[in-house]
Design a protein around this motif. Sequence first.
Motif, PDB file in Angstrom:
ATOM      1  N   ASP A  13      -0.459 -18.340  -6.245  1.00 32.46           N
ATOM      2  CA  ASP A  13       0.551 -17.292  -6.072  1.00 32.46           C
ATOM      3  C   ASP A  13       0.446 -16.746  -4.649  1.00 32.46           C
ATOM      4  OD1 ASP A  13       2.339 -15.222  -6.297  1.00 32.46           O
ATOM      5  OD2 ASP A  13       1.016 -13.956  -7.501  1.00 32.46           O
ATOM      6  N   PHE A  14       1.460 -16.984  -3.848  1.00 30.12           N
ATOM      7  CA  PHE A  14       1.434 -16.570  -2.447  1.00 30.12           C
ATOM      8  C   PHE A  14       2.156 -15.253  -2.206  1.00 30.12           C
ATOM      9  CE2 PHE A  14       0.514 -21.017  -2.383  1.00 30.12           C
ATOM     10  CZ  PHE A  14      -0.378 -21.158  -1.337  1.00 30.12           C
ATOM     11  N   LYS A  15       2.620 -14.599  -3.262  1.00 29.08           N
ATOM     12  CA  LYS A  15       3.361 -13.349  -3.113  1.00 29.08           C
ATOM     13  C   LYS A  15       2.442 -12.174  -3.402  1.00 29.08           C
ATOM     14  CE  LYS A  15       7.530 -15.488  -4.513  1.00 29.08           C
ATOM     15  NZ  LYS A  15       8.626 -15.850  -4.202  1.00 29.08           N
ATOM     16  N   GLY A  16       2.735 -11.066  -2.777  1.00 23.12           N
ATOM     17  CA  GLY A  16       1.971  -9.856  -3.027  1.00 23.12           C
ATOM     18  C   GLY A  16       0.855  -9.655  -2.017  1.00 23.12           C
ATOM     19  N   ARG A  17      -0.043  -8.758  -2.376  1.00 22.67           N
ATOM     20  CA  ARG A  17      -1.105  -8.351  -1.471  1.00 22.67           C
ATOM     21  C   ARG A  17      -2.448  -8.387  -2.187  1.00 22.67           C
ATOM     22  NH1 ARG A  17       1.406  -2.829   0.992  1.00 22.67           N
ATOM     23  NH2 ARG A  17      -0.648  -2.714   1.934  1.00 22.67           N
ATOM     24  N   ALA A  18      -3.520  -8.501  -1.402  1.00 23.97           N
ATOM     25  CA  ALA A  18      -4.895  -8.476  -1.935  1.00 23.97           C
ATOM     26  C   ALA A  18      -5.733  -7.569  -1.049  1.00 23.97           C
ATOM     27  CB  ALA A  18      -5.488  -9.880  -1.963  1.00 23.97           C
ATOM     28  N   SER A  19      -6.479  -6.682  -1.662  1.00 18.44           N
ATOM     29  CA  SER A  19      -7.319  -5.758  -0.902  1.00 18.44           C
ATOM     30  C   SER A  19      -8.501  -6.492  -0.277  1.00 18.44           C
ATOM     31  CB  SER A  19      -7.826  -4.639  -1.812  1.00 18.44           C
ATOM     32  OG  SER A  19      -8.723  -5.168  -2.766  1.00 18.44           O
ATOM     33  N   ARG A  20      -9.179  -5.817   0.641  1.00 12.46           N
ATOM     34  CA  ARG A  20     -10.369  -6.416   1.268  1.00 12.46           C
ATOM     35  C   ARG A  20     -11.419  -6.750   0.223  1.00 12.46           C
ATOM     36  NH1 ARG A  20     -12.210  -2.749   6.284  1.00 12.46           N
ATOM     37  NH2 ARG A  20     -11.507  -1.169   4.872  1.00 12.46           N
ATOM     38  N   GLN A  21     -11.689  -5.783  -0.636  1.00  7.94           N
ATOM     39  CA  GLN A  21     -12.719  -5.980  -1.658  1.00  7.94           C
ATOM     40  C   GLN A  21     -12.366  -7.162  -2.558  1.00  7.94           C
ATOM     41  OE1 GLN A  21     -13.060  -2.823  -4.519  1.00  7.94           O
ATOM     42  NE2 GLN A  21     -15.174  -3.340  -4.992  1.00  7.94           N
ATOM     43  N   LEU A 119      -9.826  -6.425   8.576  1.00  2.74           N
ATOM     44  CA  LEU A 119      -9.106  -5.210   8.963  1.00  2.74           C
ATOM     45  C   LEU A 119      -8.717  -4.402   7.735  1.00  2.74           C
ATOM     46  CD1 LEU A 119      -6.688  -6.519  11.740  1.00  2.74           C
ATOM     47  CD2 LEU A 119      -8.664  -5.025  12.034  1.00  2.74           C
ATOM     48  N   PRO A 120      -8.648  -3.077   7.873  1.00  7.08           N
ATOM     49  CA  PRO A 120      -8.202  -2.265   6.736  1.00  7.08           C
ATOM     50  C   PRO A 120      -6.737  -2.537   6.391  1.00  7.08           C
ATOM     51  CG  PRO A 120      -8.580  -0.886   8.672  1.00  7.08           C
ATOM     52  CD  PRO A 120      -9.011  -2.273   9.028  1.00  7.08           C
ATOM     53  N   SER A 121      -6.390  -2.233   5.174  1.00 12.73           N
ATOM     54  CA  SER A 121      -5.027  -2.462   4.682  1.00 12.73           C
ATOM     55  C   SER A 121      -4.037  -1.523   5.360  1.00 12.73           C
ATOM     56  CB  SER A 121      -4.970  -2.216   3.180  1.00 12.73           C
ATOM     57  OG  SER A 121      -5.915  -2.992   2.512  1.00 12.73           O
ATOM     58  N   THR A 122      -2.789  -1.965   5.423  1.00 14.04           N
ATOM     59  CA  THR A 122      -1.746  -1.048   5.866  1.00 14.04           C
ATOM     60  C   THR A 122      -1.475  -0.081   4.733  1.00 14.04           C
ATOM     61  OG1 THR A 122      -0.038  -2.594   5.140  1.00 14.04           O
ATOM     62  CG2 THR A 122      -0.630  -2.655   7.453  1.00 14.04           C
ATOM     63  N   ARG A 123      -1.271   1.165   5.084  1.00 11.95           N
ATOM     64  CA  ARG A 123      -1.056   2.189   4.050  1.00 11.95           C
ATOM     65  C   ARG A 123       0.372   2.114   3.519  1.00 11.95           C
ATOM     66  NH1 ARG A 123      -5.108   6.252   4.046  1.00 11.95           N
ATOM     67  NH2 ARG A 123      -6.538   5.899   5.768  1.00 11.95           N
ATOM     68  N   GLY A 124       0.485   2.345   2.245  1.00 12.41           N
ATOM     69  CA  GLY A 124       1.801   2.376   1.628  1.00 12.41           C
ATOM     70  C   GLY A 124       2.425   0.998   1.517  1.00 12.41           C
ATOM     71  N   GLU A 125       3.716   1.007   1.268  1.00 17.02           N
ATOM     72  CA  GLU A 125       4.445  -0.246   1.088  1.00 17.02           C
ATOM     73  C   GLU A 125       4.716  -0.897   2.445  1.00 17.02           C
ATOM     74  OE1 GLU A 125       8.430  -1.838  -1.263  1.00 17.02           O
ATOM     75  OE2 GLU A 125       7.982   0.294  -1.167  1.00 17.02           O
ATOM     76  N   ASN A 126       4.611  -2.220   2.492  1.00 14.68           N
ATOM     77  CA  ASN A 126       5.006  -2.962   3.687  1.00 14.68           C
ATOM     78  C   ASN A 126       5.989  -4.044   3.272  1.00 14.68           C
ATOM     79  OD1 ASN A 126       3.518  -5.180   2.724  1.00 14.68           O
ATOM     80  ND2 ASN A 126       1.806  -4.867   4.116  1.00 14.68           N
ATOM     81  N   ARG A 127       6.310  -4.957   4.156  1.00 16.98           N
ATOM     82  CA  ARG A 127       7.342  -5.963   3.849  1.00 16.98           C
ATOM     83  C   ARG A 127       6.935  -6.931   2.748  1.00 16.98           C
ATOM     84  NH1 ARG A 127       7.141 -10.532   8.469  1.00 16.98           N
ATOM     85  NH2 ARG A 127       4.936 -10.350   8.954  1.00 16.98           N
ATOM     86  N   PHE A 128       5.655  -6.908   2.331  1.00 19.64           N
ATOM     87  CA  PHE A 128       5.172  -7.805   1.278  1.00 19.64           C
ATOM     88  C   PHE A 128       4.973  -7.087  -0.057  1.00 19.64           C
ATOM     89  CE2 PHE A 128       3.812  -9.695   5.300  1.00 19.64           C
ATOM     90  CZ  PHE A 128       4.421 -10.927   5.188  1.00 19.64           C
ATOM     91  N   GLY A 129       5.315  -5.816  -0.109  1.00 14.14           N
ATOM     92  CA  GLY A 129       5.240  -5.104  -1.377  1.00 14.14           C
ATOM     93  C   GLY A 129       4.333  -3.891  -1.340  1.00 14.14           C
ATOM     94  N   LEU A 130       4.035  -3.414  -2.542  1.00 14.96           N
ATOM     95  CA  LEU A 130       3.179  -2.242  -2.715  1.00 14.96           C
ATOM     96  C   LEU A 130       1.714  -2.613  -2.494  1.00 14.96           C
ATOM     97  CD1 LEU A 130       4.840  -0.794  -5.923  1.00 14.96           C
ATOM     98  CD2 LEU A 130       4.969   0.171  -3.619  1.00 14.96           C
ATOM     99  N   PRO A 131       0.877  -1.626  -2.187  1.00 11.84           N
ATOM    100  CA  PRO A 131      -0.563  -1.898  -2.055  1.00 11.84           C
ATOM    101  C   PRO A 131      -1.123  -2.477  -3.348  1.00 11.84           C
ATOM    102  CG  PRO A 131      -0.058   0.308  -1.284  1.00 11.84           C
ATOM    103  CD  PRO A 131       1.191  -0.234  -1.903  1.00 11.84           C
ATOM    104  N   PRO A 132      -2.210  -3.253  -3.265  1.00 12.84           N
ATOM    105  CA  PRO A 132      -2.747  -3.928  -4.459  1.00 12.84           C
ATOM    106  C   PRO A 132      -3.182  -2.976  -5.562  1.00 12.84           C
ATOM    107  CG  PRO A 132      -4.025  -4.488  -2.492  1.00 12.84           C
ATOM    108  CD  PRO A 132      -2.925  -3.588  -2.077  1.00 12.84           C
TER     109      PRO A 132
END
Length: 134
Positions: A13-21, A119-132
């Motif tokens: 699944d290449f969509k969405g976001r994943a946190s550092r952890q 690097l730390p995550s971008t805060r809030g929603e970005n062009r790839f969706g909501l934070p994980p």
Amino acid sequence: MNFFTKQLKRAFDFKGRASRQEFWLYFLGLLVAFWTACFAIMALTISSCSVVFNDMGAQQGCGWIGVFICMILGWIGLPLLLISAGARRLHDNNKSGWWQLLLFIPPIGVLVLAVLMALPSTRGENRFGLPPNA
């Protein structure tokens, strides 16, 4: 362990976001699983050959079969499982997954990509969706 199984379910699944952890625990879990599998494969190939053959040269030859299997797992299996997780991690930094092509520039690309993954995550929603964690 929840991060690891969650990422395994999303292996392609290449969509969405994943946190550092999430990404780094999955990466570490894959490395541990890979090395555990390699030790088990090596032990099984050498011990099965020692039962079948009494010749030490044949036992060493069977050991090389185990090395070959581990090389295939490491060069094909691990990258396949990490590409989608890496893309989601880069999405969390508002970067395209195509940045992973930097890996083809061996010393510099690996370092740049490792920094991007840390690097730390971008805060809030970005062009790839909501934070994980949202």
